[in-house]
Design a protein around this motif. Structure first.
Motif, short mmCIF file in Angstrom:
data_model
loop_
_atom_site.label_atom_id
_atom_site.label_comp_id
_atom_site.label_asym_id
_atom_site.label_seq_id
_atom_site.Cartn_x
_atom_site.Cartn_y
_atom_site.Cartn_z
N ASP A 248 0.87 -1.16 0.00
CA ASP A 248 0.00 0.00 0.00
C ASP A 248 0.92 1.22 0.00
O ASP A 248 1.74 1.38 0.90
CB ASP A 248 -0.90 0.02 1.23
CG ASP A 248 -1.89 -1.14 1.23
OD1 ASP A 248 -2.14 -1.72 0.15
OD2 ASP A 248 -2.43 -1.45 2.31
N LYS B 132 -7.13 7.81 3.29
CA LYS B 132 -7.03 6.74 4.29
C LYS B 132 -6.90 5.40 3.58
O LYS B 132 -7.28 5.25 2.42
CB LYS B 132 -8.25 6.73 5.21
CG LYS B 132 -9.55 6.50 4.50
CD LYS B 132 -10.72 6.63 5.44
CE LYS B 132 -12.02 6.52 4.65
NZ LYS B 132 -13.16 6.97 5.36
N ASN B 133 -6.38 4.45 4.30
CA ASN B 133 -6.31 3.08 3.83
C ASN B 133 -7.64 2.42 4.19
O ASN B 133 -8.00 2.41 5.37
CB ASN B 133 -5.13 2.36 4.50
CG ASN B 133 -4.91 0.97 4.01
OD1 ASN B 133 -5.86 0.21 3.82
ND2 ASN B 133 -3.66 0.60 3.82
N CYS C 152 1.22 5.34 -0.18
CA CYS C 152 0.58 6.65 -0.03
C CYS C 152 1.30 7.66 -0.92
O CYS C 152 2.53 7.77 -0.87
CB CYS C 152 0.63 7.11 1.42
SG CYS C 152 -0.33 6.05 2.53
N TRP D 83 -8.65 -1.81 12.54
CA TRP D 83 -7.69 -1.98 13.61
C TRP D 83 -7.17 -0.69 14.23
O TRP D 83 -6.39 -0.71 15.17
CB TRP D 83 -6.52 -2.86 13.16
CG TRP D 83 -5.88 -2.44 11.86
CD1 TRP D 83 -6.25 -2.82 10.61
CD2 TRP D 83 -4.78 -1.56 11.69
NE1 TRP D 83 -5.45 -2.22 9.67
CE2 TRP D 83 -4.52 -1.46 10.32
CE3 TRP D 83 -3.97 -0.86 12.58
CZ2 TRP D 83 -3.51 -0.66 9.79
CZ3 TRP D 83 -2.95 -0.07 12.06
CH2 TRP D 83 -2.73 0.01 10.68
N THR D 84 -7.61 0.49 13.70
CA THR D 84 -7.20 1.75 14.32
C THR D 84 -8.18 2.85 13.97
O THR D 84 -8.85 2.79 12.94
CB THR D 84 -5.78 2.17 13.89
OG1 THR D 84 -5.40 3.36 14.59
CG2 THR D 84 -5.70 2.45 12.40
N SER E 290 -6.89 5.98 13.95
CA SER E 290 -5.94 7.04 13.62
C SER E 290 -6.31 7.71 12.30
O SER E 290 -6.68 7.04 11.34
CB SER E 290 -4.52 6.46 13.51
OG SER E 290 -3.63 7.46 13.05
N ALA F 105 -3.12 7.99 7.25
CA ALA F 105 -3.27 6.87 6.31
C ALA F 105 -2.11 5.91 6.49
O ALA F 105 -0.95 6.31 6.47
CB ALA F 105 -3.33 7.38 4.88
N TYR F 106 -2.43 4.63 6.64
CA TYR F 106 -1.40 3.61 6.77
C TYR F 106 -0.93 3.17 5.39
O TYR F 106 -1.72 2.85 4.52
CB TYR F 106 -1.93 2.39 7.53
CG TYR F 106 -0.94 1.25 7.54
CD1 TYR F 106 0.17 1.29 8.36
CD2 TYR F 106 -1.09 0.17 6.67
CE1 TYR F 106 1.11 0.26 8.34
CE2 TYR F 106 -0.16 -0.86 6.65
CZ TYR F 106 0.93 -0.80 7.48
OH TYR F 106 1.86 -1.81 7.44
N THR G 95 -8.63 -0.47 4.78
CA THR G 95 -8.64 -1.56 5.76
C THR G 95 -8.31 -1.11 7.18
O THR G 95 -8.58 -1.85 8.12
CB THR G 95 -7.65 -2.66 5.35
OG1 THR G 95 -6.33 -2.12 5.35
CG2 THR G 95 -7.99 -3.23 3.99
N GLN G 96 -7.73 0.06 7.35
CA GLN G 96 -7.25 0.42 8.68
C GLN G 96 -8.37 0.67 9.67
O GLN G 96 -8.15 0.60 10.87
CB GLN G 96 -6.28 1.60 8.61
CG GLN G 96 -6.91 2.96 8.38
CD GLN G 96 -5.85 4.03 8.19
OE1 GLN G 96 -4.97 3.92 7.35
NE2 GLN G 96 -5.94 5.09 8.97
N ARG G 97 -9.58 0.93 9.21
CA ARG G 97 -10.69 1.16 10.15
C ARG G 97 -10.96 -0.05 11.03
O ARG G 97 -11.57 0.06 12.08
CB ARG G 97 -11.94 1.59 9.41
CG ARG G 97 -12.61 0.50 8.62
CD ARG G 97 -13.89 1.03 7.96
NE ARG G 97 -14.75 -0.02 7.51
CZ ARG G 97 -14.70 -0.58 6.31
NH1 ARG G 97 -13.80 -0.17 5.44
NH2 ARG G 97 -15.53 -1.53 5.97
#
Length: 140
Positions: free
Chosen positions: A2, A85-86, A4, A92-93, A95, A98-99, A88-90
């Motif tokens: 991924d 934003k990534n 950014c 596990w975080t 934040s 963007a991961y 998938t990150q919702r």
């Protein structure tokens, strides 16, 4: 991976709020996607409404500078995995950052830049050198 990607000074020259000139990002971004990498647009651009006086009258003006950047990717045939934003990150975080496994941004320490263009007031990403670095690291 991924990845950014910043926009102004990274995908195009600095011309904010307008879309800047071609700086060679398109073929490298397409190559990244073709290799299976997922691109996340990670930029300071945003869409918003603001109050402005026009001929003494207060009116609401829309600024769609984020949508303009997204459209640039669409017009150049470069699919985005995420915007700001990534996706998938919702899971596990919470934040707001963007991961990604890699960030390409003209403001990154060590990002190769070109600053000898008389048509641009600010340095921008040297995509030929970025591509070389991606090949050296085995990303491309």
């Amino acid at each position: 991976m991924d990845i950014c990607i910043d926009f102004d000074g990274t995908c195009v020259s600095h011309e904010f709020p307008d879309i800047g000139n071609d700086i060679g990002a398109v073929p490298v971004l397409k190559e990244l996607v073709e290799k299976g990498h997922r691109l996340i647009l990670f930029t300071m651009r945003s869409d918003r409404k603001k109050k402005k006086k026009v001929d003494g009258q207060e009116v609401i003006v829309e600024e769609n500078v984020l949508s303009d950047a997204i459209r640039w990717f669409e017009e150049n045939g470069i699919p985005l995995y995420g915007v700001q934003k990534n996706p998938t990150q919702r899971f596990w975080t919470s934040s707001p950052k963007a991961y990604g496994h890699l960030y390409i941004d003209d403001a990154n320490l060590g990002c190769p830049l070109l600053d000898n263009d008389e048509g641009s007031q600010r340095p921008y990403v040297d995509w030929l050198r970025v591509r070389e670095m991606l090949v050296e690291k085995g990303v491309l």
